[in-house]
Design a protein around this motif. Structure first.
Motif, mmCIF file in Angstrom:
data_model
loop_
_atom_site.group_PDB
_atom_site.id
_atom_site.type_symbol
_atom_site.label_atom_id
_atom_site.label_comp_id
_atom_site.label_asym_id
_atom_site.label_seq_id
_atom_site.Cartn_x
_atom_site.Cartn_y
_atom_site.Cartn_z
ATOM 1 N N GLU A 156 49.325 34.499 30.640
ATOM 2 C CA GLU A 156 48.781 35.103 31.726
ATOM 3 C C GLU A 156 49.388 36.366 32.061
ATOM 4 O O GLU A 156 50.334 36.723 31.401
ATOM 5 C CB GLU A 156 49.385 34.083 32.975
ATOM 6 N N ARG A 179 44.121 37.717 28.861
ATOM 7 C CA ARG A 179 43.204 37.821 30.016
ATOM 8 C C ARG A 179 43.218 39.222 30.482
ATOM 9 O O ARG A 179 44.081 40.178 30.445
ATOM 10 C CB ARG A 179 43.838 36.870 30.887
ATOM 11 N N ASP A 220 43.921 40.480 37.419
ATOM 12 C CA ASP A 220 43.369 40.180 38.666
ATOM 13 C C ASP A 220 42.984 41.254 39.186
ATOM 14 O O ASP A 220 41.820 41.448 39.901
ATOM 15 C CB ASP A 220 44.166 39.253 39.543
ATOM 16 N N ARG A 233 39.825 42.674 37.679
ATOM 17 C CA ARG A 233 38.677 41.850 37.956
ATOM 18 C C ARG A 233 38.047 41.863 39.071
ATOM 19 O O ARG A 233 36.908 42.250 39.318
ATOM 20 C CB ARG A 233 39.134 40.191 37.585
ATOM 21 N N TYR A 270 34.197 42.997 39.069
ATOM 22 C CA TYR A 270 33.483 42.059 39.004
ATOM 23 C C TYR A 270 32.462 41.729 40.077
ATOM 24 O O TYR A 270 31.312 41.682 40.024
ATOM 25 C CB TYR A 270 34.175 40.641 38.859
ATOM 26 N N ARG A 295 28.702 41.275 39.157
ATOM 27 C CA ARG A 295 27.737 39.977 39.679
ATOM 28 C C ARG A 295 26.657 40.352 40.415
ATOM 29 O O ARG A 295 25.720 39.798 40.160
ATOM 30 C CB ARG A 295 28.837 39.193 40.417
ATOM 31 N N THR A 343 34.489 39.348 26.949
ATOM 32 C CA THR A 343 35.325 38.843 27.908
ATOM 33 C C THR A 343 34.117 38.915 29.321
ATOM 34 O O THR A 343 34.257 37.847 30.150
ATOM 35 C CB THR A 343 36.440 39.898 28.263
ATOM 36 N N LEU A 344 33.444 39.997 29.192
ATOM 37 C CA LEU A 344 32.596 40.047 30.493
ATOM 38 C C LEU A 344 31.389 38.756 30.497
ATOM 39 O O LEU A 344 31.114 38.324 31.503
ATOM 40 C CB LEU A 344 31.769 41.451 30.661
ATOM 41 N N LYS A 392 31.824 35.916 28.840
ATOM 42 C CA LYS A 392 32.592 34.669 29.243
ATOM 43 C C LYS A 392 32.676 34.557 30.567
ATOM 44 O O LYS A 392 32.475 33.462 31.097
ATOM 45 C CB LYS A 392 33.757 34.470 28.283
ATOM 46 N N ASP A 393 33.222 35.553 31.312
ATOM 47 C CA ASP A 393 33.548 35.306 32.655
ATOM 48 C C ASP A 393 32.457 35.397 33.723
ATOM 49 O O ASP A 393 32.365 34.617 34.494
ATOM 50 C CB ASP A 393 34.653 36.555 32.947
ATOM 51 N N LEU A 394 31.462 36.184 33.241
ATOM 52 C CA LEU A 394 30.223 36.360 34.303
ATOM 53 C C LEU A 394 28.961 35.565 34.020
ATOM 54 O O LEU A 394 28.367 35.301 34.816
ATOM 55 C CB LEU A 394 29.765 37.952 34.405
ATOM 56 N N GLY A 422 29.432 32.629 31.650
ATOM 57 C CA GLY A 422 29.933 31.580 31.374
ATOM 58 C C GLY A 422 29.114 30.932 29.965
ATOM 59 O O GLY A 422 29.300 29.601 29.811
#
Length: 483
Positions: free
Chosen positions: A290, A339, A342, A345, A349, A353, A413-414, A416-418, A420
């Motif tokens: 983290e 990671r 925050d 992100r 994001y 998105r 990373t993008l 996976k995060d955006l 899935g």
């Protein structure tokens, strides 16, 4: 002093029905039991401290260190490759994968270390402010303020250990471990925090006292670290869960102990003791599970890809970048699994998105791919830093340039995060790309793993290339897989 947990109070259920005198007797018996348990714990702690003092006082042995593991040299493309849109589309190519690449780590389960519970005092606790990555963190360091090593001989170190162990140090240790938890410090950050405490108390030039204090705090915090004498100076050695590049090391008690902040021209002859401190059970883990909690020092950056109207306003914490800059050179997989903060992100994001909203997996992945391909300027690590340096995610948004591995890790990373979707990295001899496992029917060049999972190549350094396009020179090359 550790406070006993009261699970054993079950034996006192009879108090509900016992008479007043009988209840008082049972309560006295329990208080005596608790006192005995606390005394037993103190006796155990005192014996561990005394035994370790003996180890420190005995003559340290000379060991020949192993040469440092060299930093992997990755000959990166001097310039990104441009995709030729005029060439006719060819049938998808199945690229044979190489071996699964995993970091050289030591599997172990960390032992939980309890924060010492300190009894309330009648007078306020005096604390010392420690500047640390933009914050001022306070610890009750008074017990260590007057610490002075009369020399660097075994007896000098043992005397200092005995003196500080006989002091009322529990509040000091409690403050350090509490801050570690509150600030979400990983093991490396906590290691640097102990160094900063020493420098604040003694000044940067009193390195022997700093190293000793680090050893004391880290051993008492449960970490396998030790002192050593190199070129007649005290140095800290740390047992880690993965390889630290460019640092000499010893193998002791089944663990590699790396020299912390080694001198480039230092001797390979190392004097140290064989035994670990009894309560030191944990390795210094280099993983960043983290992101640490640091005071914010904003650095803003605007990023625009060449296609479309997308504009991303990135906010990076300079204090976090400074911490990453102090990180040891370690395996690229540890960077890949770290990671994104925050703060970053939350800044990038929302726009991303919005840009991919309502799009198919393929179209969304292509938009993100074009963003990473064209919104960032390319330079190799050698050109930008003078040495090999994989970026942590936030660093790619801070430094003016990035290379192929930084782009591949960021794109993964993008996605996976955006989106899935699962991703892997493809590690070629002189290049790194990414690949995505789509759940929609998307075609293109791909690698098929042994478990039957199919990943389409998405190369953030192949400028203008869409999802599923592999650089021509790598279509016959089997990349190692990083996942």
């Amino acid at each position: 002093m550790r406070k006993l947990k009261y699970g054993s109070l079950l034996c006192m259920v009879g108090l509900l029905s016992a008479g007043p005198l009988q209840a008082q007797d049972i309560e006295k018996e329990f208080e005596e039991f608790e006192r005995q348990q606390l005394q037993a714990f103190d006796d155990f702690k005192n014996k561990a401290d005394a035994d370790f003092e003996t180890f420190l006082r005995d003559t340290w042995e000379k060991f020949d260190a192993f040469a440092p593991v060299p930093v992997p040299v990755r000959p990166e493309p001097p310039q990104p490759v441009e995709f030729d849109k005029k060439k006719p589309a060819l049938p998808p190519v199945s690229i044979k994968p190489g071996k699964i690449k995993t970091p050289e780590t030591v599997p172990y389960v960390p032992v939980a270390v309890e924060v010492p519970v300190v009894a309330p005092r009648d007078i306020p606790v005096r604390r010392t402010a420690i500047p640390f990555y933009g914050a001022s963190l306070e610890v009750a360091a008074g017990v260590a303020e007057d610490l002075t090593l009369t020399g660097n001989k075994e007896a000098d170190v043992a005397d200092a250990w005995k003196a500080i162990c006989n002091s009322d140090y529990e509040q000091f240790l409690s403050d350090c471990l509490t801050l570690k938890k509150e600030r979400r410090m990983n093991d490396w950050m906590y290691l640097l925090f102990t160094k900063q405490i020493g420098e604040q108390l003694y000044g940067a030039t009193r390195t022997n006292e700093i190293v000793f204090l680090q050893m004391f705090l880290l051993n008492k915090s449960g970490y396998k670290v030790r002192m050593a004498k190199i070129d007649d100076r005290l140095k800290l050695m740390i047992a880690t869960n993965s390889t630290v590049y460019a640092a000499p090391y010893l193998t002791m008690n089944g663990n590699r102990y790396y020299v912390f902040e080694p001198d480039p021209n230092g001797s390979m002859g190392i004097y140290t003791y064989r035994q670990d401190f009894a309560d030191a059970k944990n390795l210094v883990a280099l993983d960043i599970a983290e992101v640490p909690t640091l005071d914010m020092q904003e650095q803003d950056r605007t990023l625009k890809p060449t296609k479309g109207s997308l504009e991303v306003q990135a906010v990076v914490n300079k204090n976090l970048i400074d911490f990453y800059n102090d990180y040891p050179q370690c395996d690229v997989v540890l960077h890949y699994k770290a990671r994104m903060s925050d703060e970053l992100r939350n800044s990038i994001y929302p726009a991303l998105r919005t840009a991919i909203e309502g799009k198919s997996q393929k179209d969304a992945a292509n938009l993100l791919l074009n963003f990473v391909q064209t919104a960032f300027e390319y330079k190799t690590d050698g050109e930008q830093f003078g040495y090999e340096k994989p970026n942590f995610p936030d660093e790619t948004f801070y430094y003016p340039y990035c290379d192929c591995e930084d782009r591949a890790m960021l794109y993964s990373t993008l996605v996976k995060d955006l989106l899935g979707l699962d991703t892997i990295l493809l590690d070629y001899p002189n290049h790194i790309a990414s690949a995505v496992r789509f759940t929609d029917d998307v075609t293109g060049d791909y690698v098929m793993l042994d478990d039957g999972s199919k990943y389409l190549i998405c190369d953030p350094t192949y400028i203008g290339a869409p999802v599923g396009a592999c650089m021509e020179q790598f279509k016959e090359v089997s990349p190692e897989i990083i996942r």
